[in-house]
Design an enzyme around this catalytic site. Structure first.
Site, PDB file in Angstrom:
ATOM      1  N   VAL A  63      79.914 -32.762  18.062  1.00 44.54           N
ATOM      2  CA  VAL A  63      80.580 -32.482  18.605  1.00 44.54           C
ATOM      3  C   VAL A  63      81.160 -31.437  19.262  1.00 44.54           C
ATOM      4  CG1 VAL A  63      83.937 -32.238  19.047  1.00 44.54           C
ATOM      5  CG2 VAL A  63      82.059 -33.622  16.106  1.00 44.54           C
ATOM      6  N   GLY A 108      80.929 -25.641  19.287  1.00 46.47           N
ATOM      7  CA  GLY A 108      80.073 -27.336  19.178  1.00 46.47           C
ATOM      8  C   GLY A 108      79.852 -26.606  17.648  1.00 46.47           C
ATOM      9  N   LYS A 109      79.693 -27.912  16.993  1.00 44.37           N
ATOM     10  CA  LYS A 109      78.714 -27.576  15.551  1.00 44.37           C
ATOM     11  C   LYS A 109      78.832 -29.719  15.720  1.00 44.37           C
ATOM     12  CE  LYS A 109      79.822 -25.714  12.335  1.00 44.37           C
ATOM     13  NZ  LYS A 109      79.821 -23.842  11.999  1.00 44.37           N
ATOM     14  N   GLY A 110      77.352 -29.983  14.375  1.00 47.36           N
ATOM     15  CA  GLY A 110      77.172 -30.924  14.033  1.00 47.36           C
ATOM     16  C   GLY A 110      76.941 -31.270  12.934  1.00 47.36           C
TER      17      GLY A 110
END
Ligand code: NAD
Length: 423
Positions: A63, A108-110
């Site tokens: 994201v 962001g992060k995932g």
């Protein structure tokens, strides 16, 4: 205008915190609508050939909440609970953390919904490489720069970077941070978060008219963040009266030998304080570290440690949050009533992401800094950011947590306003 809500608790809280601060700042409804949404929520399937020959298809996510200021920045987590809403909540927090830190990134992060603890190294490698190929179209030095998070570290960053480098036909060091020193990583990174946490503690004492040498300190958690926080406070002259890890609390009103404790965990096969002792040291229960009478308490272990059950018993006059979310909103309200000052996590532990920025900057120029250069730059930035939030809190008469949110949102909003809404 309507406000978003979410069934995921983390995302719902992230949205509420944002809306609360945005309203207090009187941010325009247009900007609230833009910043309350994520730019991109990507879901991918990650097929992996398991060691027994079967194929398992995992779900992966990345994201990007905002790239208003610069490339998205944030970790990649391998955990059974990972889902797209959790990634969005953490991505949004990264936007504010990077903004407050004054570094040129968005958030962001995932991650992958999987249980890496039950997988072999080869299975993990195949999964990590397949994930890298799936998210490759949206990551890059100037697009989105992932880093380690829960259950990922230097090895995973090497697999990710190697896969993307092979796909693109050239070395891609600037697309990932948290890499080993031998493969485009940076000296100084290991200690960076704890160093930054302690710097916030020292700066807090300064604005309160105190000096480290007159301060008693307790540190919950003696892992990466906690151990370097304790070492740095001790080096500044503070008396570290309690430290703890999963094996219990180790305390001495006269002050502990922190270097000896660090040497102990370094030699311990599980990096634990189990069996540690020094002159005057007494062992107590797991939670006792939180209730020690001291000037500064650094919770550097888990989220939610100081909550509606424990906050009432806290005797520390000030808290610097080394871990992410160690104080729950209910705990925060109780501490506030008691007059305990809290330096919030996304200011205090931002040394980690500032360290990532240093690694990226070195990768872009292809020139490596010495550890001394790294540490001096880190302290300079942390001190400036502490002052920014402290002054903001004083001038607006708000708590430091709210001030940090407001200052962070302000910078992103200013850039959004300048850039306009084309894309
Ligand atoms: P770590 O695994 O190295 O250390 C965690 C420590 O906490 C260990 O000593 C462990 O024994 C201890 N611990 C666990 N449960 C405990 C309990 N109930 N009571 C007392 N001690 C307990 O992890 P870390 O990298 O130091 O991260 C700690 C926190 O800081 C996490 O919230 C993490 O998200 C956050 N953080 C870490 C970094 C970083 O660069 N490592 C950056 C930003 C935020």
């Amino acid at each position: 205008m309507t406000r978003r809500t979410a069934t995921n608790v983390l995302l719902d809280t992230a949205l509420k915190n944002f809306y609360g601060a945005a309203e207090e700042m009187e941010l325009s409804e247009n900007l609230i609508a833009v910043l309350g949404s994520s730019e991109r929520r990507l879901e991918v399937s990650v097929p992996v050939e398991m060691d027994d020959g079967s194929i398992q298809v995992f779900k992966g996510y990345r994201v990007q909440h905002s790239t208003a200021i610069g490339p998205a920045k944030g970790g990649i987590r391998f955990h059974p609970d990972v889902d797209v809403d959790e990634c969005e909540a953490l991505a949004m927090l990264m936007t504010w953390k990077c903004s407050l830190a004054g570094i040129p990134y968005g958030g962001g992060k995932g991650g992958i919904a999987c249980d890496p603890l039950t997988m072999s190294m080869k299975e993990k490698e195949r999964m990590t490489r397949a994930f890298a190929a799936r998210i490759a179209p949206i990551i890059g030095t100037w697009q989105d720069v992932p880093a380690p998070d829960v259950n990922t570290g230097g090895q995973e960053m090497v697999w990710l970077m190697d896969t993307v480098s092979k796909l693109r036909g050239h070395t891609e060091p600037g697309t990932f941070t948290g890499k080993p020193i031998s493969y485009w990583g940076s000296k100084g990174r290991t200690a960076a978060t704890g160093y930054g946490v302690a710097t916030c503690g020292i700066e807090l004492l300064k604005v309160l008219g105190r000096e480290p040498k007159d301060a008693a300190v307790a540190v919950q958690g003696f892992g990466n963040v906690g151990s370097y926080t304790a070492l740095t406070m001790a080096a500044a002259g503070a008396k570290v009266v309690a430290i703890s890890d999963v094996t219990g609390t180790y305390c001495s009103p006269k002050g502990l030998d922190v270097q000896k404790a660090f040497d102990h965990i370094t030699a311990h096969p599980k990096k634990l304080l189990e069996g540690f002792t020094c002159s005057g040291c007494e062992k107590q229960g797991l939670s006792d570290v939180l209730f020690v009478d001291c000037d500064l308490l650094f919770p550097c272990a888990l989220e939610g440690a100081i909550n509606e059950k424990t906050a009432g018993q806290v005797k520390a006059k000030n808290i610097v949050e080394g871990a992410n979310g160690p104080v729950t909103p209910e705990g925060d309200a109780i501490l506030d009533e008691k007059g305990v000052l809290v330096v919030p996590d996304f200011l205090a532990n931002s040394g980690g992401v500032i360290g990532s920025y240093f690694e990226w900057a070195q990768n872009l120029s292809g020139y490596f800094w010495t550890e001394e250069e790294y540490n001096n730059r880190l302290i300079h930035i942390m001190k400036g950011n502490f002052k920014l939030v402290w002054d903001y809190a004083q001038s607006r008469k708000v708590k430091m947590r709210r001030a940090a949110f407001m200052a962070a949102i302000q910078r992103v909003a200013d850039v959004e306003r300048l850039r306009g809404v084309f894309l």
